[in-house]
Scaffold this active site. Sequence first.
Site, PDB file in Angstrom:
ATOM      1  CG  ASP A   1      -1.874  -1.133   1.262  1.00  0.00           C
ATOM      2  OD1 ASP A   1      -2.153  -1.680   0.179  1.00  0.00           O
ATOM      3  OD2 ASP A   1      -2.347  -1.470   2.358  1.00  0.00           O
TER       4      ASP A   1
HETATM    5  N1  URA Z   1      -1.331  -6.007   3.635  1.00  0.00           N
HETATM    6  C1  URA Z   1      -1.807  -4.747   3.709  1.00  0.00           C
HETATM    7  O1  URA Z   1      -2.855  -4.494   4.285  1.00  0.00           O
HETATM    8  N2  URA Z   1      -1.098  -3.775   3.115  1.00  0.00           N
HETATM    9  C2  URA Z   1       0.082  -3.984   2.492  1.00  0.00           C
HETATM   10  O2  URA Z   1       0.693  -3.041   1.988  1.00  0.00           O
HETATM   11  C3  URA Z   1       0.565  -5.300   2.428  1.00  0.00           C
HETATM   12  C4  URA Z   1      -0.158  -6.302   3.009  1.00  0.00           C
END
Ligand code: URA
Length: 242
Positions: free
Chosen positions: A107
Amino acid sequence: MKELERLDKVISTQTSYSRKDIKRMVRAGDVLLNGKTCKSSDIKINPEKDTITVMGEEIGYKKYVYYMMNKPKGVLSASNDKNVTTVVDILPEHMKRKNLFPAGRLDKDTTGLLIITDDGDFAHRMLSPNKKVYKHYVATLDKALTKEVKEEFESGIVFGDGTVCQKAYFDKISDNVALVKICEGKFHQVKKMFSHCGYTVLELKRIQIGELRLDEGLSLSQSREMTKEEMCSVFDSKMTKM
Ligand code: URA
């Protein structure tokens, strides 16, 4: 034997020059093949044997590259985007070349280990849940963790919409910090798993993929090429069956 390939194709996959740039540089005499000025951009060469020099710099041929990045917050896990800076944008110029993409997304606000490559098979193998390549995350939560959370993670969470998560490894590191290991990559998976248990993830950092650990010598935004051993370590597993 490796098939012969067009000179402009080889240069364009190994660098960020476009075919048009290459044509122009060949015309200007800025491209050498085995030390001699090249007359045409479409001649066939052997990329594994021939030496190409562009603007005085030798181009070392690599079929694929594998980079490790310590991803900072605020950049998008994508190759390019009209509006937002991507992880490929922040690679040093000399590491850029065509077709690079992040193998698996983090993310925008997640930090840590990200592999950037142009090898689609490698990425596919690493991301396929069947291959059981575990991704390790350190999550900081908004409140103290209870033992019920560990039980939920380890028995396999099912989201409200029926989506089933495979069993995850869970270790409490401190009151509100946990180490979570999952071998899938559902959208916002770790955040959603915690949300399912009534928690909000305040910080999320990926520290390991398979047996490949983030090089702590890399500061945020920095990248470096991975060694062959590191590449292979992605597919090693010291995880016991859940
Ligand atoms: N899970 C998440 O919620 N975000 C990420 O960036 C990676 C795994």
